[in-house]
Design a protein around this motif. Sequence first.
Motif, PDB file in Angstrom:
ATOM      1  N   PHE A 300     -69.786  -6.506   3.010  1.00 13.04           N
ATOM      2  CA  PHE A 300     -70.399  -7.591   3.775  1.00 13.04           C
ATOM      3  C   PHE A 300     -71.680  -8.091   3.099  1.00 13.04           C
ATOM      4  CE2 PHE A 300     -73.354  -9.065   7.079  1.00 13.04           C
ATOM      5  CZ  PHE A 300     -72.599 -10.091   7.630  1.00 13.04           C
ATOM      6  N   ILE A 301     -72.567  -7.164   2.744  1.00  8.27           N
ATOM      7  CA  ILE A 301     -73.831  -7.562   2.117  1.00  8.27           C
ATOM      8  C   ILE A 301     -73.583  -8.169   0.740  1.00  8.27           C
ATOM      9  CG2 ILE A 301     -76.079  -6.729   1.314  1.00  8.27           C
ATOM     10  CD1 ILE A 301     -75.960  -4.588   3.450  1.00  8.27           C
ATOM     11  N   TYR A 302     -72.644  -7.570   0.006  1.00  6.96           N
ATOM     12  CA  TYR A 302     -72.279  -8.086  -1.306  1.00  6.96           C
ATOM     13  C   TYR A 302     -71.734  -9.509  -1.200  1.00  6.96           C
ATOM     14  CZ  TYR A 302     -69.011  -8.622  -5.246  1.00  6.96           C
ATOM     15  OH  TYR A 302     -68.290  -9.102  -6.303  1.00  6.96           O
ATOM     16  N   GLY A 303     -70.951  -9.783  -0.150  1.00  8.47           N
ATOM     17  CA  GLY A 303     -70.425 -11.130   0.043  1.00  8.47           C
ATOM     18  C   GLY A 303     -71.527 -12.147   0.253  1.00  8.47           C
ATOM     19  N   ILE A 304     -72.572 -11.762   1.005  1.00  8.61           N
ATOM     20  CA  ILE A 304     -73.706 -12.670   1.208  1.00  8.61           C
ATOM     21  C   ILE A 304     -74.320 -13.061  -0.136  1.00  8.61           C
ATOM     22  CG2 ILE A 304     -76.047 -12.849   2.134  1.00  8.61           C
ATOM     23  CD1 ILE A 304     -75.196 -11.084   4.440  1.00  8.61           C
ATOM     24  N   ALA A 305     -74.563 -12.052  -0.980  1.00 13.46           N
ATOM     25  CA  ALA A 305     -75.222 -12.316  -2.260  1.00 13.46           C
ATOM     26  C   ALA A 305     -74.312 -13.072  -3.220  1.00 13.46           C
ATOM     27  CB  ALA A 305     -75.662 -10.994  -2.893  1.00 13.46           C
ATOM     28  N   LEU A 306     -73.036 -12.655  -3.287  1.00 16.35           N
ATOM     29  CA  LEU A 306     -72.119 -13.267  -4.245  1.00 16.35           C
ATOM     30  C   LEU A 306     -71.876 -14.733  -3.949  1.00 16.35           C
ATOM     31  CD1 LEU A 306     -70.036 -13.231  -6.542  1.00 16.35           C
ATOM     32  CD2 LEU A 306     -68.376 -12.340  -4.900  1.00 16.35           C
ATOM     33  N   PHE A 307     -71.425 -15.027  -2.735  1.00 16.09           N
ATOM     34  CA  PHE A 307     -71.042 -16.406  -2.426  1.00 16.09           C
ATOM     35  C   PHE A 307     -72.263 -17.280  -2.189  1.00 16.09           C
ATOM     36  CE2 PHE A 307     -67.196 -14.029  -1.590  1.00 16.09           C
ATOM     37  CZ  PHE A 307     -66.240 -14.843  -2.185  1.00 16.09           C
ATOM     38  N   GLY A 308     -73.347 -16.684  -1.683  1.00 16.36           N
ATOM     39  CA  GLY A 308     -74.569 -17.466  -1.570  1.00 16.36           C
ATOM     40  C   GLY A 308     -75.067 -17.929  -2.924  1.00 16.36           C
ATOM     41  N   SER A 309     -75.021 -17.029  -3.920  1.00 18.53           N
ATOM     42  CA  SER A 309     -75.473 -17.415  -5.257  1.00 18.53           C
ATOM     43  C   SER A 309     -74.498 -18.363  -5.936  1.00 18.53           C
ATOM     44  CB  SER A 309     -75.663 -16.158  -6.118  1.00 18.53           C
ATOM     45  OG  SER A 309     -74.421 -15.513  -6.358  1.00 18.53           O
ATOM     46  N   THR A 310     -73.203 -18.196  -5.662  1.00 17.32           N
ATOM     47  CA  THR A 310     -72.214 -19.118  -6.237  1.00 17.32           C
ATOM     48  C   THR A 310     -72.463 -20.544  -5.768  1.00 17.32           C
ATOM     49  OG1 THR A 310     -70.574 -17.343  -6.320  1.00 17.32           O
ATOM     50  CG2 THR A 310     -69.750 -19.593  -6.458  1.00 17.32           C
ATOM     51  N   TYR A 311     -72.907 -20.676  -4.511  1.00 17.95           N
ATOM     52  CA  TYR A 311     -73.275 -21.995  -4.008  1.00 17.95           C
ATOM     53  C   TYR A 311     -74.623 -22.450  -4.568  1.00 17.95           C
ATOM     54  CZ  TYR A 311     -75.521 -25.229  -0.763  1.00 17.95           C
ATOM     55  OH  TYR A 311     -76.227 -26.286  -0.224  1.00 17.95           O
ATOM     56  N   LEU A 312     -75.584 -21.510  -4.655  1.00 26.34           N
ATOM     57  CA  LEU A 312     -76.965 -21.872  -4.975  1.00 26.34           C
ATOM     58  C   LEU A 312     -77.169 -22.214  -6.449  1.00 26.34           C
ATOM     59  CD1 LEU A 312     -79.800 -22.069  -3.660  1.00 26.34           C
ATOM     60  CD2 LEU A 312     -80.169 -19.695  -4.354  1.00 26.34           C
ATOM     61  N   LEU A 313     -76.526 -21.467  -7.352  1.00 25.10           N
ATOM     62  CA  LEU A 313     -76.788 -21.656  -8.777  1.00 25.10           C
ATOM     63  C   LEU A 313     -76.512 -23.080  -9.269  1.00 25.10           C
ATOM     64  CD1 LEU A 313     -75.687 -18.303 -10.471  1.00 25.10           C
ATOM     65  CD2 LEU A 313     -77.895 -19.453 -10.729  1.00 25.10           C
ATOM     66  N   PRO A 314     -75.324 -23.666  -8.998  1.00 26.90           N
ATOM     67  CA  PRO A 314     -75.106 -25.039  -9.477  1.00 26.90           C
ATOM     68  C   PRO A 314     -76.084 -26.046  -8.869  1.00 26.90           C
ATOM     69  CG  PRO A 314     -73.017 -24.008  -8.900  1.00 26.90           C
ATOM     70  CD  PRO A 314     -74.098 -23.113  -8.387  1.00 26.90           C
TER      71      PRO A 314
END
Length: 501
Positions: A300-314
């Motif tokens: 759950f916590i990993y999902g927050i970081a992974l998909f949040g960063s996938t959205y944020l980086l671009p």
Amino acid sequence: MAEPADHSLPALRARYGERFRWLLLLSVMVGTMAAIMSSTVINVAIPEMSHHFTLGQERAQWVTSGFMAAMTVSMLTTPWLLARYGYRRTYTGCMWLLMAGGVAGGFANDYPLVLAARVAEGLAAGVVQPIPAIIILRAFQPHEQGRASGIFGMGVVLAPALGPSIGGLLVDAFGWRSIFFMVVPFCIASLWLARRFVPTTSPGGEAANPQGAGLDWRGLLLAAAGTLCLLNGLVELHGGTATTATLLLGGAALTLVAFVALQRRTLKARLRHPDQGVDPLMNLSLFKDRRFAMGSIVAFIYGIALFGSTYLLPVYMQSGLGLSASHVGTILLPAGLVLAVTIAWVGRLADRQPTHRLVSIGLVLLAASFALMVTIAPGRPAQIIPLLVVWAILGRIGLGFILPSLNIGAMRGLERGHIPQGASVINFLRMLGGAAGVSLCGIVLEWRLAVHGVQLATSGTDASARVAAFDETFLMLAAICALALTAALKLRDATTPPQPQ
């Protein structure tokens, strides 16, 4: 020979021998690549799509959040669909829906139609994603599972690695519509492979049972309502009123309590009357296994970081640093290739090294990659791209340590019959974290931009203030990764791995 006999699991094993399990894994890998590509490639087109439809940041992010919400909820239906319709009908149905969503989104002229197409893609992607983990844990020997997971992961990460690069070039050359069509060739290839190598049977080799237990519709509706309340409540925390946010988040909490109570009651009724009623959407008894419970928290916590960063980086590179969409893809490509190599290597380590060690290393590297984003300053343009490449590679190495080991380590203690449910729950919690993570990043970013008194537009003299807002959002993601370490260290308990069937 009749069609069901020709394509049952025993018949396919007899026809293709020892290589069959690898051919089966390849078949579902292609479809999962299409699903993952559809979830990530849209991010490079969000700025142009926002301009085309005159959308604010909060509405634009629903192109991603709507997909994630649909994918999260539909994952819970995978065990039921596989038991009722078998691998092939479930898998091919999802591929047709995913392809239809891509084509419809590419031709849509209104934003609601684009959003509906993304929801359709999300529903298909959600059902597909637990299937590879089920196959790896049921078709492969325990000493092969890490290698199979590594090979599968290496192939799957090529989709998000190549997707933004190709997508960025397509957006610059043909506009945002072109990225919707990227999934079509993958879907066509997966449908061809499915006709040859995916069995008509359900997990374990049993025949699909269309007359089996019904779907837990009440649980599914509660899960959908809770997810939507959570996501909208997070958005309202910043963009709306405190009263609305409190009501939505309170509704999400109440829905969670109702969902847990319903699942317990459904499980008890099913155990009392095995031939009647419905199977619970989520078997809560799985959490009695400590490794599975800790793995679920990490997921759950990993999902927050992974998909949040996938959205944020671009968005950071385009709106914060003023880079073009094609630049974004070029910067992320080396990191994606490194991720593919890392996953293949760590997959072999996962057969010999403790899960908690590999996952903890990955979380540390991922947190470091987010924290080090503060070293990138718009006033030093010569250093921007090299540092972006290095920190992106560092983060992807961290992902490479986590991806092939978390699912296997968390589910190795489960009984064979519980593996489909376990894979569904782990993926559900990771995607629920991901859906919340995308919203959370958008909220925190908007909040910090407002604190610094700047807008997301790339023009003007306030570049440093904009980048500072992004830096603070990245630090939030680093703190979330550090929080997951507590649960990751508790994955150390050894259990006896289940034998494949």
